[in-house]
Each structure stands twice: as C-alpha cells, then as structure tokens.
Write a protein that holds these residues in place. Structure first.
Motif, PDB file in Angstrom:
ATOM      1  N   ILE A   1       0.835  -1.204   0.000  1.00 57.92           N
ATOM      2  CA  ILE A   1       0.000   0.000   0.000  1.00 57.92           C
ATOM      3  C   ILE A   1       0.867   1.250   0.000  1.00 57.92           C
ATOM      4  CG2 ILE A   1      -1.639   1.356   1.373  1.00 57.92           C
ATOM      5  CD1 ILE A   1      -2.836  -1.316   2.300  1.00 57.92           C
ATOM      6  N   ILE A   2       1.868   1.279   0.877  1.00 54.82           N
ATOM      7  CA  ILE A   2       2.781   2.430   0.931  1.00 54.82           C
ATOM      8  C   ILE A   2       3.512   2.588  -0.395  1.00 54.82           C
ATOM      9  CG2 ILE A   2       4.869   3.326   2.030  1.00 54.82           C
ATOM     10  CD1 ILE A   2       3.947   1.979   4.619  1.00 54.82           C
ATOM     11  N   PHE A   3       3.916   1.469  -0.971  1.00 51.88           N
ATOM     12  CA  PHE A   3       4.644   1.485  -2.236  1.00 51.88           C
ATOM     13  C   PHE A   3       3.803   2.091  -3.354  1.00 51.88           C
ATOM     14  CE2 PHE A   3       7.650  -0.763  -5.210  1.00 51.88           C
ATOM     15  CZ  PHE A   3       8.798  -0.264  -4.621  1.00 51.88           C
ATOM     16  N   ASN A   4       2.502   1.861  -3.324  1.00 53.25           N
ATOM     17  CA  ASN A   4       1.621   2.381  -4.364  1.00 53.25           C
ATOM     18  C   ASN A   4       1.147   3.802  -4.085  1.00 53.25           C
ATOM     19  OD1 ASN A   4       0.763   0.217  -6.553  1.00 53.25           O
ATOM     20  ND2 ASN A   4       1.016  -0.880  -4.622  1.00 53.25           N
ATOM     21  N   VAL A   5       0.925   4.127  -2.826  1.00 55.25           N
ATOM     22  CA  VAL A   5       0.487   5.489  -2.476  1.00 55.25           C
ATOM     23  C   VAL A   5       1.581   6.497  -2.810  1.00 55.25           C
ATOM     24  CG1 VAL A   5      -0.097   7.004  -0.546  1.00 55.25           C
ATOM     25  CG2 VAL A   5      -1.146   4.746  -0.710  1.00 55.25           C
ATOM     26  N   PHE A   6       2.810   6.137  -2.516  1.00 53.05           N
ATOM     27  CA  PHE A   6       3.946   7.022  -2.798  1.00 53.05           C
ATOM     28  C   PHE A   6       4.708   6.519  -4.018  1.00 53.05           C
ATOM     29  CE2 PHE A   6       3.117   7.182   1.767  1.00 53.05           C
ATOM     30  CZ  PHE A   6       2.929   8.546   1.960  1.00 53.05           C
ATOM     31  N   SER A   7       3.974   6.145  -5.046  1.00 58.50           N
ATOM     32  CA  SER A   7       4.573   5.555  -6.247  1.00 58.50           C
ATOM     33  C   SER A   7       5.571   6.492  -6.931  1.00 58.50           C
ATOM     34  CB  SER A   7       3.465   5.155  -7.231  1.00 58.50           C
ATOM     35  OG  SER A   7       2.672   6.277  -7.570  1.00 58.50           O
ATOM     36  N   ASN A   8       5.258   7.771  -6.987  1.00 58.76           N
ATOM     37  CA  ASN A   8       6.174   8.716  -7.642  1.00 58.76           C
ATOM     38  C   ASN A   8       7.516   8.768  -6.926  1.00 58.76           C
ATOM     39  OD1 ASN A   8       4.231   9.423  -9.537  1.00 58.76           O
ATOM     40  ND2 ASN A   8       3.413  11.081  -8.280  1.00 58.76           N
TER      41      ASN A   8
END
Length: 207
Positions: A57-64
């Motif tokens: 989830i963290i990896f996708n939320v802060f994808s940029n």
C-alpha cells in the motif's frame, strides 16, 4: 486411589497412573501443544500478510517517490503482490485455526474421558474412538510436550511401556525448533527492510 486424587496425580506427574490413564493424559497434553503451535503459526501468517500488504500500500500510495529512486519499482510491485497472494493461499490451505480447533475439541474430550468413572478397558476403547475422529498431532508436538512437562514443570511422565526419560535429542530438538522459528520470522520481516535499504544506498551513490 479415588478419582479426584487420580486426576491430581495426573496433572502433577503421571508416573504412578495405569497405562490407560497415562496414554489419555499424554495425548491430551500433546494435542494442547499442537493447538498452541498451530495458533502461533496462524498469528504469524496473519502478521506477515498484513505486513507485506502495508508495504505494498505504501509502495503504491507514494509511487512517484519510489519510482524515481528504485530501478525495479514495477518488478518489486509485482513481486509484493505475488507474495501476498501466495501467502494468503498457503495460509488458507494449511487451515491453522480450523485444525487447532479440532485439536482443542479432541483434548477436551480426552480430559472428560480421563475423569470419567469408566473401567480401564472401557476407557481404552473410548480413547481409540476419540482419536479416530481427529487429525493426528506432529512428532514435534509430542517432543515439545515432553520437554515442557519434564524440563520446565518437573513432572515424572510414563506411558504404557514405562517411564518417559528426557534425552539430549528431545532438548536439542525443542530449542532448535524454537530457534528456527524465530530466525524464519525475523528473516521474513527484515528482508524487505534490507532490500529497500540496499536500493536506497544505490540511489544515493548514483546521485
């Protein structure tokens, strides 16, 4: 010896009990050990799946942020998704909680049988019937039970063949199993941290 004194003797050392009583008591305690182990495995599997889900989830939320710093961002994303999916399927397939509940049901019936006023032959027959309806425990469960009861609780155990002696193998097997469990859990939780740390160092060196 009265039934109540028999029960007290069983829970503080079964060396003086008959074969039927000893086997019933030993099996019930081993099933307790199996329940404890499976519930622990279930909790660990839930924690691991939740841990990797949070990372995903963290990896996708802060994808940029991560995409700029990690060359293999998409590969890592896919790998995390596969790990979570496979982990969930494996955990569900082993049915830790369900099997633990079966062991609990079994040892409760064995305890009831142990305290019943039946004769030795009747108890032996009923004992076999109870075991037939439930999954068996593992060898490690029996070993762990022996170590706990003799080494930690200082009980004198016996089965139908005579006194049960605590061997070096029992002790080593118990602590090796504990150590491997701790190491495995620690590795599962630390691997993502180490990998992300290495990737971040590579990013800093490339700046």
């Amino acid at each position: 010896m009265s039934l109540s004194s028999c029960a007290r003797t069983a829970f503080f050392g079964v060396g003086t009990l008959g074969a039927e009583h000893s086997n019933i008591w030993l099996t019930s305690r081993t099933r307790m050990e199996a329940e404890r182990r499976l519930l622990l495995y279930g909790k660990i599997s839930h924690l691991v799946i939740s841990y990797y889900s949070i990372i995903l989830i963290i990896f996708n939320v802060f994808s940029n942020f991560f995409e700029e710093r990690y060359t293999y961002y998409y590969e890592i994303n896919i790998a995390l998704s596969v790990i979570i999916l496979c982990g969930s399927l494996i955990s569900h397939g082993f049915r830790f909680e369900k099997t633990a509940a079966s062991h609990r049901d079994c040892y409760l019936k064995l305890q009831e049988l142990f305290s019943s006023p039946l004769t030795g032959q009747e108890k032996d027959s009923r004992y076999s019937q109870i075991l037939y309806g439930y999954p068996n425990h593992g060898t490690q469960d029996y070993n762990n039970m022996i170590v706990r009861e003799i080494l930690f609780f200082k009980k004198n155990l016996a089965n139908s063949t005579g006194p049960i002696l605590l061997s070096k193998y029992n002790i080593v097997s118990f602590f090796v199993w504990k150590a491997l469990l701790v190491i495995s859990v620690a590795a599962v939780f630390l691997i993502p941290v180490v990998l992300f740390g290495i990737a971040h160092l590579e990013f800093l060196n490339g700046v």
